[in-house]
Design a protein around this motif. Sequence first.
Motif, mmCIF file in Angstrom:
data_model
loop_
_atom_site.group_PDB
_atom_site.id
_atom_site.type_symbol
_atom_site.label_atom_id
_atom_site.label_comp_id
_atom_site.label_asym_id
_atom_site.label_seq_id
_atom_site.Cartn_x
_atom_site.Cartn_y
_atom_site.Cartn_z
ATOM 1 N N GLY A 187 -16.208 4.370 -42.989
ATOM 2 C CA GLY A 187 -15.594 4.050 -44.290
ATOM 3 C C GLY A 187 -14.208 4.621 -44.468
ATOM 4 O O GLY A 187 -13.580 4.404 -45.507
ATOM 5 N N ILE A 188 -13.701 5.371 -43.477
ATOM 6 C CA ILE A 188 -12.350 5.935 -43.608
ATOM 7 C C ILE A 188 -11.340 4.925 -43.074
ATOM 8 O O ILE A 188 -11.436 4.465 -41.934
ATOM 9 C CB ILE A 188 -12.232 7.271 -42.839
ATOM 10 C CG1 ILE A 188 -13.108 8.333 -43.508
ATOM 11 C CG2 ILE A 188 -10.781 7.741 -42.781
ATOM 12 C CD1 ILE A 188 -13.133 9.662 -42.804
ATOM 13 N N GLU A 189 -10.388 4.582 -43.893
ATOM 14 C CA GLU A 189 -9.353 3.628 -43.475
ATOM 15 C C GLU A 189 -8.162 4.364 -42.879
ATOM 16 O O GLU A 189 -7.592 3.939 -41.878
ATOM 17 C CB GLU A 189 -8.880 2.801 -44.677
ATOM 18 C CG GLU A 189 -7.888 1.724 -44.308
ATOM 19 C CD GLU A 189 -7.328 1.037 -45.545
ATOM 20 O OE1 GLU A 189 -8.077 0.327 -46.227
ATOM 21 O OE2 GLU A 189 -6.129 1.226 -45.828
ATOM 22 N N ALA A 190 -7.762 5.450 -43.535
ATOM 23 C CA ALA A 190 -6.605 6.222 -43.035
ATOM 24 C C ALA A 190 -6.851 7.699 -43.265
ATOM 25 O O ALA A 190 -7.532 8.087 -44.219
ATOM 26 C CB ALA A 190 -5.343 5.783 -43.762
ATOM 27 N N ILE A 191 -6.284 8.498 -42.369
ATOM 28 C CA ILE A 191 -6.471 9.943 -42.460
ATOM 29 C C ILE A 191 -5.181 10.617 -41.992
ATOM 30 O O ILE A 191 -4.591 10.201 -40.981
ATOM 31 C CB ILE A 191 -7.710 10.377 -41.623
ATOM 32 C CG1 ILE A 191 -8.006 11.861 -41.822
ATOM 33 C CG2 ILE A 191 -7.558 10.038 -40.166
ATOM 34 C CD1 ILE A 191 -9.430 12.227 -41.322
ATOM 35 N N SER A 192 -4.723 11.593 -42.750
ATOM 36 C CA SER A 192 -3.448 12.224 -42.389
ATOM 37 C C SER A 192 -3.429 13.675 -42.853
ATOM 38 O O SER A 192 -3.808 13.975 -43.990
ATOM 39 C CB SER A 192 -2.292 11.455 -43.033
ATOM 40 O OG SER A 192 -1.057 12.041 -42.694
ATOM 41 N N PRO A 193 -2.998 14.582 -41.996
ATOM 42 C CA PRO A 193 -2.961 15.997 -42.379
ATOM 43 C C PRO A 193 -1.658 16.342 -43.120
ATOM 44 O O PRO A 193 -0.630 15.713 -42.925
ATOM 45 C CB PRO A 193 -3.014 16.715 -41.036
ATOM 46 C CG PRO A 193 -2.332 15.789 -40.093
ATOM 47 C CD PRO A 193 -2.583 14.394 -40.592
ATOM 48 N N GLN A 194 -1.763 17.348 -43.945
ATOM 49 C CA GLN A 194 -0.562 17.921 -44.572
ATOM 50 C C GLN A 194 -0.648 19.436 -44.432
ATOM 51 O O GLN A 194 -1.743 20.007 -44.455
ATOM 52 C CB GLN A 194 -0.471 17.557 -46.064
ATOM 53 C CG GLN A 194 -0.106 16.095 -46.296
ATOM 54 C CD GLN A 194 0.157 15.774 -47.771
ATOM 55 O OE1 GLN A 194 -0.143 16.573 -48.652
ATOM 56 N NE2 GLN A 194 0.712 14.598 -48.019
ATOM 57 N N ILE B 229 6.038 20.929 -47.967
ATOM 58 C CA ILE B 229 4.909 20.119 -47.504
ATOM 59 C C ILE B 229 5.336 19.397 -46.231
ATOM 60 O O ILE B 229 6.272 18.595 -46.233
ATOM 61 C CB ILE B 229 4.478 19.090 -48.570
ATOM 62 C CG1 ILE B 229 4.006 19.813 -49.847
ATOM 63 C CG2 ILE B 229 3.370 18.178 -48.029
ATOM 64 C CD1 ILE B 229 3.600 18.887 -50.984
ATOM 65 N N ALA B 230 4.640 19.750 -45.154
ATOM 66 C CA ALA B 230 4.906 19.071 -43.877
ATOM 67 C C ALA B 230 3.874 17.964 -43.693
ATOM 68 O O ALA B 230 2.697 18.159 -44.012
ATOM 69 C CB ALA B 230 4.816 20.072 -42.731
ATOM 70 N N PHE B 231 4.333 16.798 -43.248
ATOM 71 C CA PHE B 231 3.398 15.687 -43.032
ATOM 72 C C PHE B 231 3.667 15.049 -41.674
ATOM 73 O O PHE B 231 4.723 15.262 -41.071
ATOM 74 C CB PHE B 231 3.516 14.648 -44.161
ATOM 75 C CG PHE B 231 4.864 13.984 -44.257
ATOM 76 C CD1 PHE B 231 5.918 14.595 -44.929
ATOM 77 C CD2 PHE B 231 5.096 12.733 -43.671
ATOM 78 C CE1 PHE B 231 7.162 13.985 -45.026
ATOM 79 C CE2 PHE B 231 6.329 12.121 -43.760
ATOM 80 C CZ PHE B 231 7.371 12.743 -44.448
ATOM 81 N N ASP B 232 2.696 14.289 -41.258
ATOM 82 C CA ASP B 232 2.804 13.657 -39.929
ATOM 83 C C ASP B 232 3.234 12.201 -40.146
ATOM 84 O O ASP B 232 2.439 11.381 -40.608
ATOM 85 C CB ASP B 232 1.437 13.724 -39.244
ATOM 86 C CG ASP B 232 1.454 13.054 -37.874
ATOM 87 O OD1 ASP B 232 2.557 12.617 -37.439
ATOM 88 O OD2 ASP B 232 0.379 12.947 -37.256
ATOM 89 N N PRO B 233 4.493 11.860 -39.810
ATOM 90 C CA PRO B 233 4.978 10.489 -40.081
ATOM 91 C C PRO B 233 4.133 9.407 -39.408
ATOM 92 O O PRO B 233 4.067 8.277 -39.893
ATOM 93 C CB PRO B 233 6.395 10.502 -39.512
ATOM 94 C CG PRO B 233 6.780 11.931 -39.490
ATOM 95 C CD PRO B 233 5.527 12.696 -39.213
ATOM 96 N N GLU B 234 3.475 9.752 -38.308
ATOM 97 C CA GLU B 234 2.708 8.731 -37.574
ATOM 98 C C GLU B 234 1.451 8.302 -38.315
ATOM 99 O O GLU B 234 1.032 7.157 -38.238
ATOM 100 C CB GLU B 234 2.333 9.267 -36.191
ATOM 101 C CG GLU B 234 3.513 9.236 -35.246
ATOM 102 C CD GLU B 234 3.173 9.840 -33.900
ATOM 103 O OE1 GLU B 234 1.969 9.948 -33.585
ATOM 104 O OE2 GLU B 234 4.108 10.218 -33.183
#
Lengths: 401, 220
Positions: free
Chosen positions: A95-102, A120-125
Amino acid sequence: MITQIVALKNLQRRPVRTWCMVFFVFMLAASLFMSSVLVDSMEASLEKTVNRIGADVIVVPKEYESSMADSLFMGELCNFSFDSKWVEDIKNVDGIEAISPQLYMQTMSASCCDSAVQLIAFDPETDFIVSSWLEDDGIKMPGRGEFIVGSSITPGDSGTMKFFNVEYKVIGQLEKTGTSYDSCVFMNYDTAQDMMNGETWVKFFGETPDVRQMVSSLMIRAEEDMPITTIAGAINFKLPDGSPVSAYTTNGIMSDAMASVESMGSYTRILMGLISVLVVAALLCIFTITINERTKEFGILASLGADSSKLSGIVLTEGFMIGLAGGLIGTAVSVAVIMIFGGTIVNVMELPQLNSDIAYMLMLGLRCTGLALVVSVAASLYSAWKVSRNNLDALIKGEEM
Amino acid sequence: MLRTKQLTKSFSRQEKTFEAVDHVDFSLDKGEFCILTGPSGCGKSTFFHLVCGITKADSGEIFFNGEDITNYSEKQLTELRANKVSYILQGDSLLSNFTVLENICLPHKLCGRYEGLEEKAMELLREFGLDTMAYDYPSNLSGGERRRVAIARAFVHGPELVVADEPTSDLDEENTAMIMDYFQRQAAEGKTIIISTHDLSCIRPDMIHYVMKKGVITRA
């Protein structure tokens, strides 16, 4: 029109009494206006924050969910993290469509940094949150050594900001959102790693961690039609006992803040009700006392042919004028206070923001003035009724009504 | 113009009933100037209140211009006071929050009468020697000046009957004479006037003098 002139003259010629009554109504209107702005601002900020996050489920270290909520809602600085190995266990949940760490870091109130802000650092990919804001605001994705800043952050004249004695280029500023994100600085993971590799960082924190191994919050977007509570439950079920992280729905993580704002709203409404009753009682007393002192005045008018509706009309018009004056002054003073001292109020009361939108304040001002009018006219109703019901003989003799 | 028939009004005081106005038969024709004398508490003010429709009679009848007004509704009585009968209250009856000119005009404007009111008021003020005080407040006026303003207010809208309750009380000779002269001139012009007083020196040869004692009115 003549009734209004008579009422106005009566008020003008009795300035102490008039201003006392206007003061009571002013207090009601001003307190209603200010408390409404506070509660509405909190509610709006909360709603905007939940909408702005853009994630359905958030995974954070256990017992840090309140820190996360405080950071999201109140803009409090935080820098918790968990090991990124847990991401692998989570990302395969159905059920997870997208997942991204911060990754959250905080700068310091010291000469090494321009100011103490939330980084706040994020992963552009993998990111589906910050990138959508950048797209909406027409800002390109930040590269290595580049920052995007919130609307409340003011970069230096050269378009750079200094953190831990290193200058970073600010390549864009997000539109104002009225959330804590307005006072955050965004970068990619590479920039975060460079910052942690810097001499000053090492000097302060004694180590250079690998940012790829660190996650402060794992932002998850659910597939369409997938119940988000089911996903949060499935993640928590899949994580082994003793894991240091836990999944929360976005509303769930903000539930304490929501409850606080809701109870604050309830208390405010009760307080406003009580203040309204007190103001009605105070005005009722003043009206009754002064009307009793003015029986001869009404007797004179009646003896010259003024009918009871005209006499009660004078009293009601005086009540209306007092309500209008108190309501307008209360609103005007409140607007001025918010415009001039809004920043100070936000800091002193530790609010996420204060709604100072002109259209909003205009509508609220109309509501407050309307209530002030209702309260003041209601307080004068009894006296108006007494004047209209009293017999003329008693009025002329100046007998107490 | 004004006629009362067996007019009676009683009050209770210390559990005793007494007739303030006791079966009074009274009549006054158009243009007559009547003076009513009598001791304090004899019922003069109550009689005036009855004929002006301020107080309701217990029994008897009141006729104004031949019409029985005894059972007029409040609305009809208000209209009567606004248009035909002017009542000058005993003592200071000016509105302290309004200027002299406003005191004369505003009450009548409240009744919906505007036309020529301010011009007529200024005319009356000139006649009473008060035109320079038109924009003063009552607190700046002497007792005699205030009384003259109250009289100007009673006459400004051209009523048919003017009822004045002790209009010369506490006034010096000069002010008393000025007011009595004015009343006499108005009566000569066709106004019907009835005043009460304790001051018998006010009585002039062409006035009709009535005496009131214990609620009963008799011609002197």
